[in-house]
Write an enzyme that holds these catalytic residues in place. Structure first.
Site, PDB file in Angstrom:
ATOM      1  N   LYS A  49       0.905  -1.257  -0.103  1.00 29.43           N
ATOM      2  CA  LYS A  49       0.072  -0.020  -0.094  1.00 29.43           C
ATOM      3  C   LYS A  49       0.869   1.175   0.019  1.00 29.43           C
ATOM      4  CE  LYS A  49      -3.579  -2.688   2.118  1.00 29.43           C
ATOM      5  NZ  LYS A  49      -4.208  -3.061   3.261  1.00 29.43           N
ATOM      6  N   GLN A  93      -4.773  -2.086   9.544  1.00 33.00           N
ATOM      7  CA  GLN A  93      -4.560  -3.166   9.055  1.00 33.00           C
ATOM      8  C   GLN A  93      -5.076  -4.393   9.790  1.00 33.00           C
ATOM      9  OE1 GLN A  93      -3.278  -3.675   5.716  1.00 33.00           O
ATOM     10  NE2 GLN A  93      -3.834  -5.881   6.079  1.00 33.00           N
ATOM     11  N   ASP A 116     -11.637   2.284   3.889  1.00 33.09           N
ATOM     12  CA  ASP A 116     -11.852   1.110   3.796  1.00 33.09           C
ATOM     13  C   ASP A 116     -13.364   0.980   3.800  1.00 33.09           C
ATOM     14  OD1 ASP A 116      -9.613  -0.636   3.523  1.00 33.09           O
ATOM     15  OD2 ASP A 116      -8.977  -0.551   5.560  1.00 33.09           O
TER      16      ASP A 116
END
Ligand code: NDP
Length: 287
Positions: A49, A93, A116
């Site tokens: 990422k 994460q 997200d």
């Protein structure tokens, strides 16, 4: 369907738009990634990422915390990132170490920085057809299908898996009346399957498009696929033979009209759509 090539194409589009935005506004979009513990797979994901951010002109911060971090310490970091005016997107994460309440942590992220799209406010907006952010993996699947010329409107899509991260939001995107690519990439008739579904093979055989998000290697066999169907494999399973998907690629690719490989299919798009959302978050917070 070559996810790597499509991902590169979208990243080039995002990079061009970010460059113009930064030049005009003086703002560099910034993604803050939070990694707790030392899970090797999570470290690889966060590194990927970070590299993608560099490629598209997005700044990134990495907040690495030890596995011994308490929930309160993590919430305090999230609070400071929520308030930081130079941070536009926050990524927690997963998985978090056991002992930390994942939902409580995800719910603490400012919904306007929730790149997200896991926050209930954002999930609610998606379900009402007025999304703020789109969930990365399902949005990536939609991008692949449309950019490969697969029309969804009016088609029967069968999604195997009903998780909050993939299956459920995928069904919301495909049943919506419109999409970031236009109405042809949505408006599907969707059947969502799970471990209690009866006659799964039969249901799958009735699909024009199958999206597999089960997490079991080679779960979708050739007997479950109608000849000419389009097959998208979201699964990532680590086996002795390396990374494999949820679809028996060797056999199914013989009868499918189009299929995504693993690796090199949906995976690269997930990271790219995170870049898309971080840029959207920067535009949102600066407007
Ligand atoms: P989950 O484990 O959260 O969900 C799996 C789903 O599959 C559940 O809904 C489960 O049903 C269903 N399922 C399990 N066994 C069966 C069965 N025998 N028959 C029918 N349905 C079944 O997984 P995720 O959705 O998080 O991930 C799915 C896969 O996608 C994983 O391999 C994961 O690694 C991968 N993934 C890939 C991403 C990418 O970027 N390419 C991103 C995210 C995930 P039930 O609800 O009844 O238990």
């Amino acid at each position: 369907m070559d996810g790597k090539a499509i991902s590169k194409e979208i990243q080039a589009e995002i990079a061009a738009e970010v460059a113009t935005f930064t030049k005009q506004s003086g703002i560099t979009p910034c993604l803050a990634a939070v990694l707790v513990g030392d899970d090797p797979a999570s470290e690889v994901y966060v590194r990927n990422k970070h590299r993608a951010c560099e490629r598209v002109g997005i700044a990134s911060q990495m907040h690495k915390l030890p596995a011994s971090t308490t929930e309160e310490e993590l919430l305090s970091l999230i609070d400071s990132l929520n308030q930081a005016s130079d941070v536009h997107g926050i990524l927690i994460q997963l998985p978090l170490p056991s002992g930390i309440d994942t939902l409580r942590v995800l719910d603490a992220v400012n919904p306007r920085k929730d790149v997200d799209a896991f926050h209930p406010e954002n999930v609610g907006l998606i379900s009402q057809g007025r999304p703020r952010f789109l969930p990365c993996t399902p949005h990536g699947v939609q991008q692949i299908l449309d950019r490969c010329g697969v029309e969804l409107s009016g088609k029967h899509a069968v999604i195997v898996g009903r998780s909050d991260i993939v299956g459920k939001p995928m069904s919301m995107l495909l049943t919506a009346k419109d999409s970031t690519r236009g109405p042809q990439a949505a408006n599907a008739t969707v059947t969502i399957c799970h471990s209690r579904t009866r006659n799964l093979a039969e249901v799958c055989r009735s699909a024009d498009v199958i999206i597999a998000a089960v997490g079991i290697a080679n779960f979708v066999t050739v007997e479950m696929v109608k000849p000419g169907a389009v097959v998208v494999d979201v699964g990532i399973n680590r086996t002795d033979e390396g990374l494999v998907g949820d679809v028996d690629f060797a056999a199914v690719s013989q009868i499918a009209s189009q299929i995504t490989p693993v690796p090199g299919g949906v995976g690269p798009l997930t990271v790219t759509m995170l870049m898309y959302n971080t840029f959207d978050a920067a535009k949102l917070l600066s407007s």
